[in-house]
Design an enzyme around this catalytic site. Structure first.
Site, short mmCIF file in Angstrom:
data_model
loop_
_atom_site.label_atom_id
_atom_site.label_comp_id
_atom_site.label_asym_id
_atom_site.label_seq_id
_atom_site.Cartn_x
_atom_site.Cartn_y
_atom_site.Cartn_z
N TYR A 1 0.82 -1.21 0.00
CA TYR A 1 0.00 0.00 0.00
C TYR A 1 0.86 1.27 0.00
CZ TYR A 1 -4.63 2.11 0.60
OH TYR A 1 -5.80 2.79 0.42
N LYS B 1 -3.57 8.16 3.03
CA LYS B 1 -4.77 7.89 3.82
C LYS B 1 -4.60 8.35 5.27
CE LYS B 1 -7.53 5.92 0.79
NZ LYS B 1 -8.78 6.60 0.36
#
Length: 255
Positions: free
Chosen positions: A154, A161
């Site tokens: 990720y 995020k």
């Protein structure tokens, strides 16, 4: 007209296909009495075609959240369809391929900056662009993926995020005096178009399918969409700066 969102006017971003979480939000919102306006980026004709699959066809406004001119004009564009907004759904995220799939140490700043602008800063910029349309009781809801941990593959999207989660708290702080809430829904992994762009995404799928206490359906967007709709409604009038996890309980487990 009846339903959880009866009479609400909503701006929903991020629909790419009918497998998008945003599509499920728009569908549930309409079924619960809301009037929906959508935004699209890039292939507008595709978004317009998907919009026709909703219970009621919804208008689509072009919006590139990195384009200052389009942001400045979004309020006027929305007013062509509704006279104000009660809620905004931010379902926008993007990172260049160098920022995903294990390239954390090598991704150049230019690519990282793109990821942060599109996935993080746009939450604030979209909210402030639409403020002229919103009044007390308004609700802004974004979508995140648990940024309290470092996830394999990720990489910089995880950093973006984390920034989004912090930005939501600051938005809650600064918009609270106007009676506007800001909350996020942290969904578990779903087989959306965005997920398909992440190399090694199957690692998430395996972990959630095996370990989530409630189990996890990788192709069911409705649980996350229901949480978004609940936060858009009047049933959470004193909740802001919150992250609601819709992940089968996975976030509650130890390593």
């Amino acid at each position: 007209m009846s339903g959880l969102l009866a009479g609400k006017r909503l701006l929903i971003t991020g629909i790419i296909t009918d497998a998008s979480i945003a599509f499920s939000v728009a569908k549930l919102a309409q079924e619960n009495g809301a009037t929906v306006v959508l935004t699209g980026y890039g292939r507008l004709s595709l978004v317009e075609r998907i919009a026709k699959r909703l219970p009621e066809p919804a208008p689509v406004i072009e919006l590139d959240v990195t384009n200052a001119e389009q942001l400045a004009g979004i309020a006027d564009k929305v007013r062509e369809h509704v006279d104000g907004l009660d809620g905004i759904v931010h379902s926008i995220g993007f990172a260049p391929q160098s920022c995903l799939g294990g390239g954390f140490l090598d991704a150049p700043w230019e690519d990282v900056a793109t990821a942060v602008q599109v996935s993080t800063y746009s939450y604030k910029s979209l909210a402030t662009a639409c403020l002229p349309l919103m009044g007390r009781g308004g609700s802004i809801v974004g979508l995140t993926f648990d940024a309290t941990k470092a996830w394999p593959v990720y990489d910089w999207m995880g950093v973006a995020k984390a920034g989004l989660e912090s930005a939501s708290r600051y938005l809650a702080l600064h918009l609270g005096k106007q009676g506007i809430r800001s909350n996020l829904v942290s969904a578990g992994p779903l087989r959306t178009m965005a997920a398909k762009s992440i190399p090694g995404f199957e690692q998430f799928e395996t972990a959630w399918s095996e370990r989530a206490p409630l189990g996890w359906d990788l192709v069911d967007q409705e649980p996350a969409a229901r949480a978004v709709c609940a936060l858009l409604s009047d049933w959470f009038p004193a909740t802001t700066g919150e992250i609601v996890h819709v992940d089968g309980g996975y976030h509650a487990l130890g390593a």
